[in-house]
Design a protein around this motif. Structure first.
Motif, PDB file in Angstrom:
ATOM      1  N   THR B 348       0.867  -1.196   0.000  1.00 37.26           N
ATOM      2  CA  THR B 348       0.000   0.000   0.000  1.00 37.26           C
ATOM      3  C   THR B 348       0.893   1.231   0.000  1.00 37.26           C
ATOM      4  N   ALA B 349       0.297   2.388  -0.348  1.00 33.05           N
ATOM      5  CA  ALA B 349       1.060   3.638  -0.393  1.00 33.05           C
ATOM      6  C   ALA B 349       1.630   3.930   0.983  1.00 33.05           C
ATOM      7  N   GLY B 350       2.874   4.414   0.977  1.00 37.06           N
ATOM      8  CA  GLY B 350       3.523   4.744   2.243  1.00 37.06           C
ATOM      9  C   GLY B 350       4.367   3.604   2.810  1.00 37.06           C
ATOM     10  N   GLN B 351       4.150   2.429   2.293  1.00 36.63           N
ATOM     11  CA  GLN B 351       4.910   1.253   2.800  1.00 36.63           C
ATOM     12  C   GLN B 351       6.304   1.256   2.196  1.00 36.63           C
ATOM     13  N   SER B 352       7.293   0.786   2.970  1.00 40.41           N
ATOM     14  CA  SER B 352       8.655   0.766   2.403  1.00 40.41           C
ATOM     15  C   SER B 352       8.915  -0.580   1.702  1.00 40.41           C
ATOM     16  N   ALA B 364      12.983   2.019  -0.947  1.00 41.04           N
ATOM     17  CA  ALA B 364      12.083   3.048  -1.483  1.00 41.04           C
ATOM     18  C   ALA B 364      10.756   3.016  -0.733  1.00 41.04           C
ATOM     19  N   THR B 365       9.951   4.055  -0.956  1.00 47.56           N
ATOM     20  CA  THR B 365       8.637   4.110  -0.319  1.00 47.56           C
ATOM     21  C   THR B 365       7.598   4.121  -1.432  1.00 47.56           C
ATOM     22  N   VAL B 366       6.530   3.386  -1.232  1.00 50.47           N
ATOM     23  CA  VAL B 366       5.468   3.310  -2.239  1.00 50.47           C
ATOM     24  C   VAL B 366       4.653   4.588  -2.194  1.00 50.47           C
ATOM     25  N   THR B 367       4.435   5.207  -3.351  1.00 47.49           N
ATOM     26  CA  THR B 367       3.621   6.404  -3.371  1.00 47.49           C
ATOM     27  C   THR B 367       2.235   6.089  -3.893  1.00 47.49           C
ATOM     28  N   ASP B 368       2.127   5.172  -4.751  1.00 46.90           N
ATOM     29  CA  ASP B 368       0.799   4.820  -5.279  1.00 46.90           C
ATOM     30  C   ASP B 368       0.815   3.361  -5.728  1.00 46.90           C
TER      31      ASP B 368
END
Lengths: 68, 373
Positions: B348-352, B364-368
Motif C-alpha cells: 500500500t502507499a507509504g509502505q517501504s 524506497a517508499t510506495v507512493t501509489d
C-alpha cells in the motif's frame, strides 16, 4: 582282515573316473585342483605298487585225485 | 581124484576172484556196438572185433559224451560175472580211440552242447582285470604250468595262484579236471578267474578237454573262465565253453594279467596328462578372469560417462533458473518485508519496499499502487 589289501583294480578305476571327469570339460578350477590332487595321490600309490621289486607271485598247490 | 563141484553161487564167487586176480582193470579196444542208455542212468554196450564181442556195463557218469555204434573205443573196466545176468565188463572209463572216432565223438558232443547254447556268445562274461586271485587247473608237472606261472610272475607278480593239480590226459583226467573246477568254485573265497590249461599234444592227449564232464564243468563255473588247450590250431570244446579262450598257456597268462612295465609307463603318461589338464584348466580360468576384469572396467567407465553427461545438462537447466541472469538483463526484484511483491494488494502507499537490481539494493517508499490491466 586286519591289513587293508591294496586294490589295484579299484584304484585304477578311480583314476579312470577322474580322467573322464577332466575330459568332460566344463569343470570348476577349485574342483579341478582338488581332483588333480586326488589323481596325483592315486598315481603315486599305483606307481609305488608297480615299482615294488620284491613282489612275487604266491602259489598254493592242491592235489586233485580221482573223485569217489 | 576127487571132483570139485561148485554151487552156482560159489562158482560165480570164485570166477570173480579169478577174473579180479587175472585182470584187475582190463583195457579193451574195439568197435562199439548195441550202445544204449537206460533210464538216463545205466549204459549197456558191446565192444567187438571180427571174432568176438564183450558185453559192457557203465553208469552215465563214465561217458565222455555222446557215443555211437561203429566208433572205435577204448574201455577200462573190471570183468565180472553177475550172479543173475552173466558176464560183463563194468566200465570205469570209455574213450573214443583213433582219429576217426575221436573226431566223430567231438562232432556229436559239439552238436549236443551247441543245442543247449553252452557255447553261446551271450554267455561269455568279461574277466576281472587284473585279477588278484587265480585258480589254475592243470598238471603241476606240465610245461603249461611252468609257462603260465613264469609269465604271470614276470608280468604281474601281485597275484595269488591256487593250483588244482590234476592229470591232463589219460582215463582219469576228465573226472579229475571236472572235480578240480568244482573244487575251485566251492572255495570259501573263490578266485577272480579260473584258468584251465595244458600244452600241445595228439588228439588222444587232448581228449579230456573234449569230454562232456569237463566241458559242462567249465560252462557251469561261477568263476569266469579262461581256457587254453594245446596250440593255436587246436580247438577244444572246453575252450568253446569258456568265457575267454587263449591260444597257448603263455597266451593265457598274457591275457589274464597286464604287464607291469607297460602299466607303469602308462601311469607315468597319465601323470603328465593330468598335470597338463589341470594347467589348462587354470590357464583357461585365468584368461576368463582377465576378460571379466576388462569388461568390468569398460562398464564402470561407461557408467561414469553417463553420470557426467547427466550433470552437464542439469547444470544447463539450472542456470536458466538463476535470478541473477534475469537481473543482469536489466530487470529488478521488488520485495516488501522479505516477500516478493507480485500483486497490487501486496503493498500500500507509504509502505517501504526493497528493490534489487543486478548491481544495487535500493530502499524506497510506495507512493501509489494500481492494479495492472
Amino acid at each position: 582282515m586286519a591289513k587293508q589289501e591294496f586294490d589295484y583294480k579299484k584304484k585304477r578305476a578311480e583314476l579312470d573316473e577322474l580322467l573322464a571327469w577332466f575330459e568332460r570339460g566344463d569343470v570348476s578350477v577349485d574342483e579341478a585342483i582338488s581332483k588333480y590332487q586326488q589323481a596325483e595321490k592315486l598315481l603315486a600309490e599305483l606307481e609305488t605298487y608297480l615299482a615294488a621289486t620284491q613282489a612275487k607271485i604266491e602259489i598254493l598247490t592242491k592235489k586233485i585225485t580221482n573223485p569217489e | 581124484m576127487e571132483q570139485l563141484v561148485y554151487t552156482p553161487t560159489d562158482f560165480v564167487a570164485i570166477a570173480n576172484q579169478s577174473l579180479a586176480y587175472t585182470f584187475g582193470i582190463a583195457y579193451i579196444e574195439g568197435e562199439l556196438a548195441n550202445f544204449r542208455i537206460s533210464k538216463n542212468k545205466w549204459v549197456y554196450f558191446d565192444i567187438k572185433d571180427d571174432m568176438a564181442k564183450v558185453s559192457c556195463f557203465a553208469t552215465i557218469y563214465a561217458l565222455p559224451g555222446p557215443l555211437e555204434d561203429g566208433m572205435l573205443v577204448k574201455v577200462a573196466g573190471s570183468p565180472r560175472l553177475h550172479p543173475q545176468f552173466g558176464f560183463s565188463v563194468t566200465v570205469q572209463s570209455i574213450q573214443p580211440s583213433g582219429e576217426g572216432s575221436i573226431k566223430k565223438a567231438f562232432d556229436l558232443l559239439k552238436v549236443k552242447l551247441e543245442s543247449e547254447d553252452l557255447f553261446d556268445e551271450s554267455r561269455k562274461r568279461a574277466l576281472p582285470y587284473p585279477p588278484k586271485n587265480i585258480a589254475l587247473v592243470t598238471s603241476s608237472e606240465s610245461a603249461a604250468y611252468a609257462d603260465f606261472t613264469k609269465i604271470i610272475g614276470a608280468r604281474w607278480p601281485f597275484v595269488k595262484i591256487t593250483v588244482y593239480d590234476t592229470q591232463v590226459q589219460g582215463e582219469a583226467a576228465p573226472a579229475q579236471l571236472a572235480a578240480a573246477i568244482v573244487a575251485a568254485n566251492n572255495e570259501g573265497t573263490p578266485a577272480d578267474i579260473l584258468v584251465v590249461t595244458r600244452g600241445g599234444g595228439s588228439a588222444d592227449d587232448l581228449a579230456a578237454f573234449n569230454d562232456e564232464r569237463v566241458v559242462r564243468a567249465i560252462a557251469a563255473s561261477r568263476i569266469p573262465t579262461l581256457v587254453a588247450i594245446g596250440h593255436e590250431v587246436d580247438e577244444s570244446l572246453a575252450e568253446l565253453a569258456a568265457d575267454m579262450r587263449a591260444s597257448t598257456p603263455s597266451n593265457a597268462a598274457e591275457l589274464a594279467v597286464p604287464d607291469k612295465q607297460s602299466e607303469l609307463y602308462h601311469i607315468k603318461q597319465l601323470h603328465t596328462r593330468f598335470a597338463q589338464m589341470v594347467r589348462n584348466e587354470i590357464n583357461a580360468e585365468r584368461s576368463s578372469v582377465q576378460q571379466h576384469k576388462l569388461l568390468f572396467a569398460q562398464s564402470i567407465h561407461r557408467l561414469l560417462q553417463r553420470q557426467q553427461d547427466g550433470l552437464v545438462s542439469i547444470k544447463q537447466i539450472l542456470s536458466a533458473y538463476n535470478p541473477d541472469n534475469v537481473l543482469q538483463r536489466g530487470y529488478a526484484l521488488v520485495a516488501s518485508s522479505g516477500k516478493v511483491v507480485r500483486s497490487a494488494t501486496d503493498v500500500t502507499a507509504g509502505q517501504s519496499i526493497q528493490i534489487t537490481t543486478a548491481a544495487a539494493m535500493i530502499k524506497a517508499t510506495v507512493t501509489d499502487v494500481q492494479e495492472r490491466n
